[in-house]
Design an enzyme around this catalytic site. Sequence first.
Site, PDB file in Angstrom:
ATOM      1  N   HIS A 318       0.720  -1.183   0.086  1.00 34.46           N
ATOM      2  CA  HIS A 318      -0.349  -0.132  -0.003  1.00 34.46           C
ATOM      3  C   HIS A 318       0.825   1.283  -0.026  1.00 34.46           C
ATOM      4  O   HIS A 318       1.701   1.203   0.682  1.00 34.46           O
ATOM      5  CB  HIS A 318      -0.884  -0.037   1.384  1.00 34.46           C
ATOM      6  CG  HIS A 318      -1.834   0.720   1.157  1.00 34.46           C
ATOM      7  ND1 HIS A 318      -2.058   2.273   0.750  1.00 34.46           N
ATOM      8  CD2 HIS A 318      -3.041   0.563   1.136  1.00 34.46           C
ATOM      9  CE1 HIS A 318      -3.087   2.697   0.941  1.00 34.46           C
ATOM     10  NE2 HIS A 318      -4.264   1.629   1.305  1.00 34.46           N
ATOM     11  N   ARG A 338      -6.200  10.430   0.099  1.00 32.03           N
ATOM     12  CA  ARG A 338      -5.879  10.165  -1.338  1.00 32.03           C
ATOM     13  C   ARG A 338      -6.658  11.096  -1.896  1.00 32.03           C
ATOM     14  O   ARG A 338      -7.123  11.670  -2.600  1.00 32.03           O
ATOM     15  CB  ARG A 338      -4.142   9.823  -1.955  1.00 32.03           C
ATOM     16  CG  ARG A 338      -2.961   9.965  -1.293  1.00 32.03           C
ATOM     17  CD  ARG A 338      -2.458   8.598  -1.839  1.00 32.03           C
ATOM     18  NE  ARG A 338      -2.659   7.273  -1.657  1.00 32.03           N
ATOM     19  CZ  ARG A 338      -2.513   6.534  -2.132  1.00 32.03           C
ATOM     20  NH1 ARG A 338      -2.472   6.241  -3.750  1.00 32.03           N
ATOM     21  NH2 ARG A 338      -2.697   5.252  -1.785  1.00 32.03           N
TER      22      ARG A 338
END
Length: 534
Positions: A318, A338
Site C-alpha cells: 500500500h 488521497r
Amino acid sequence: MYTAEMRELSKKVEETRSQRIGINFPRMSPEDKIGVLNENHPDYSDKGFMYLKHGVNKGARVPNELGELLEAKSKLVNLEINLDKIDYDVDVLVIGGGGAGAAAALEANEKGAKVLITTKLRFGDANTMMAEGGIQAADKPDDSPAKHYLDVMGGGHYTNVPELASTLVKDAPSAIKWLNDLGVMFDKEKDGTMITNHGGGTSRKRMHSAADYSGAEIMRVMRDEVRNKEIEVLEFSPVIELLLDTDGKAAGAVICDLETKRNFVVRAKTVIMATGGAGRLHYQGFPTSNHYGATADGLVMGYRVGAELAFADTIQYHPTGVAYPSQIFGALVTEKVRSLGATPLNIHGEQFVYHLETRDVEASAIIRECNVKGNGIPTPTGGYGVWLDTPLIEMIHGEGTIEKKLPAMLRMYLKFDLDMRKKPILVYPTLHYQNGGLLIDKNGQTKIENLYVAGECAGGIHGTNRLMGNSLLDIIVFGRRAGIHAGENFKDIKIKDLTFDHVRKYHEDLENNEVESSQFSPMILPIYTHGREK
Ligand code: MEZ
C-alpha cells in the site's frame, strides 16, 4: 509530535501549498509506469523470491518467507490424532472468522446447512476489520459493471482471470444491497443516496464507505448476524491441517485449541478456507498494515492437499503506510486520504506523482523518490518517508472534513500529538495485501473436490495488482458464492473414511525433490523473535 528537524522540513510543504491547489499533477504514461515498476517495485526484483521445488506449482516463483512455509513439514508429524474419533460432524466447515468466512457461513446457513466456523483468534479479528477506505460497486447511473470490469482488469495489468473479474463486478451492486439490508451504515446523502468516491485507478466514483472504518462496520454487522443465527463459532481454534477422505475429496480438518493445546477432528462434507492474508510474514522486511493473524495458513494447508496457487508472487505494498511515528510504523493510512485530495510530496515540498495512480505504481514512485532520488524525509529511526499533504483536504472540501470523513485517522495521529488537519503526515509503502492465492472458480471451488476458498487467500480475481475497495468486495461476493454453493452441494455428498495420506505423500514429495527443512507449518502466529518455531 514531530522533531525540530521535521517541523522545519514541513515548512516547505506549507510554502508550496497555495501554488498546488487546483493544479492536477499529470498521470504517468504507460511506458513510465512500466519503468517505475520494473526498477522499484519489490515484486519486480529477484531478491526476495525463490522457486518451489515440489508440489502442484513446482517451479513457480514465490516470496522466500512463503516458500519456506510451503517447504516445511506438517505439524501432524509430532501428534497422534485418532481419525475414528470425530469431535464435530458438520455440513460446512468455515475456516476463518473474517468477512469472507462470515459471509460464507451466513449463506450456507440460509441454505439449511449445519455450519461450523473455526477461527484462530476471536471472531472478527481479521484484515476485514482493519479495512478502512471502502468497497467498490458500480451502482450509480453514470457507471456500469462493464466500466468497473475494465478498471479491475487495467489495475491487474490484464492478468486477472476474466471470469473471476467479471463475476466480481456483476455481483457488486447486489453485495452492497445485501450489506445495506443487513444493517451496514454506509455514508449517505440526506435523501438516502449512497455517497461514493474515487480510488486509485477508478474511472468512476464507486467507493462506498462508512467513514474510514468501512471494514469494521461491515464486520460488526456480519458478526452480529452470525450470532443472531446461532451459527457455532470456535474461537482461538486454528486449523492445523485439512483432512481428505479416501476418494481424495476435502472432508474436514484437525483443529487445535490454543488454550488447552488439545486437538479436535472435524468431519465436514464441504470445507471453505477463508484464512486471509500473509502480511505478518513481512516479505522483504516490509512493515505491514495486516492483522496479527495474517500468516498465510490457508495457502500452506491448501497447497498440501494439492490446490493450485495463482499469482503467489504478487504482493500489494500500500503506498501509504505510516512512516512516523515509529509506534505505528506500517499502519494503514487509507487511500481515502488521497481520494479526498491529499497529495504526496518530497523533501522539497514538490509533488512527484499523481496522487491516485494504481497502488503498485504509486508505491513504486514513493520508493524511488526515497531510495533512488534521495528526496525522502528522514525519520528518527533511520528510515525515510514522503509527505502526504493532509491539510489540503480541509482547504479543498472545507473545515471539518477530516473529522467527519477520516475520524479514525485523525484519532490515530492525535494520540501522538500530530494534528493531520494542520500538519502533513509522513508515509512510506507498507505490506498490505496478497494479490494472489489459491486458484478458485466463480463459485469459490478449487480443483480439490469440496474445497472452497474465499477472501484474501483466494487467487486469480485481481491478477497481479488489486484496486482499492475490491477486497472488501471480493470477500462478500466470493464468500457468499462459496457459502451458497457449499450449502446446496453438501446434500449429495457422502464422505468416505478420513485419511492423512495426503500429508504422507506431501512429505514424500519433499524428500523426492531433496527439500530439507527443519520448520513446521502452518505458522498460526507470527514470530517476532530471531529463532523459528520448531
Ligand atoms: O481495499 C483496500 O485495501 C482499502 C480500501 C484500503 C484503504 O486504503 O483504505
